[in-house]
Motif scaffolding. Structure first.
Motif: not given
Length: 279
Positions: A29-31, A35-43, A206-210, A212-218
């Motif tokens: 993920x971008x270093x 804040x965007x990294x957290x938003x793209x994971x949570x929302x 994009x795969x990294x955020x996917x 985090x969003x689907x598995x490590x968050x939802x």
């Protein structure tokens, strides 16, 4: 299988996947956009769960969702993102593993859950394992990364105990959806103010955020809050000690981080603490 152990096994999904977030964040993920990294994971995770839950907050759950959204999602995700970029994944996960002791202490005054002797003993044993893990780490440790990790731990511990206290039969899927959506919306506003436009992402990001969003968050949040409905906060907090075990193991396997004999011993002590503190 006895019911408590069923929920214990379900609860393990969350800390194991959360332990993997440090490696994913640091490697893919971008270093410069925490804040965007957290938003793209949570929302996105919140919106997915909201579509599945098909239920809006009512009465006290409007302000409860806002409080839990800040503690468990908003500030927490930003701090975890920062810690993952500044610390080795195993060290970041180890510091988060002090949460069980904090959850045990907070659950007493906030949720009227007096800690059992074995739970306290399990927390002490587990924390000892974390200390051994940390002592076995090699290389310099960034103090800002340590501060971010400990702050995230304190916020999430308070948020999880409050979620346990406010358990009133509201479906777990809805509670997780409200927190993630509310926290995610707040993060988007903060990201626009602090960091400007969202970063351009390549395929790996994009795969990294996917993940985090689907598995490590939802998935992780639904299983975690489901366990909190059926187990005490102290018992669930002890299961969270699997976070550093997963973080250290994945740091070695994926990121080729140094791994010492002391860390092997520490992981074994952590697991012993989890088993000792369970009902």
């Amino acid at each position: 299988m006895h019911s408590p152990w069923r929920w214990i096994l379900i609860a393990t999904i969350a800390p194991i996947t959360w332990g993997s977030t440090y490696v994913v964040t640091a490697q893919w993920l971008p270093i410069d956009n925490p804040v965007w990294g957290a938003a793209l994971r949570a929302l996105p995770a919140g919106l997915i769960l909201l579509a599945l839950a098909r239920r809006r907050p009512r009465a006290a759950w409007w302000w409860r969702s806002a409080v839990l959204g800040v503690l468990n999602v908003g500030a927490f995700f930003v701090l975890v993102y920062v810690a993952a970029q500044l610390l080795p994944s195993g060290v970041a996960a180890m510091l988060m593993a002090t949460a069980p002791a904090v959850m045990l202490l907070l659950a007493w005054p906030l949720a009227a859950e007096r800690p059992a002797l074995l739970s306290l003993a399990g927390a002490v044993v587990g924390f000892t394992g974390v200390v051994v893990l940390l002592a076995g780490a090699t290389g310099p440790i960034d103090p800002w990364g340590v501060a971010a990790s400990l702050a995230a731990m304190l916020m999430s511990s308070l948020g999880f105990v409050l979620a346990r206290r406010w358990n009133d039969g509201t479906p777990v899927l809805a509670v997780a959806a409200w927190q993630l959506t509310g926290g995610g919306l707040a993060l988007v506003v903060a990201a626009l103010i602090v960091e400007g436009a969202p970063p351009a992402l390549d395929a790996a990001e994009l795969l990294g955020f996917a993940y985090l969003t689907l598995i490590a968050t939802a998935l992780a949040y639904v299983t975690w809050f489901a366990a909190l409905k059926h187990l005490t906060a102290g018992a669930v907090g002890l299961i969270g000690l699997l976070n550093p075990v997963a973080g250290v193991a994945l740091g070695v396997i994926v990121a080729a981080e140094a791994f010492s004999g002391a860390q092997v011993a520490g992981m074994a002590i952590v697991v012993a603490g989890i088993l000792l503190g369970q009902p």
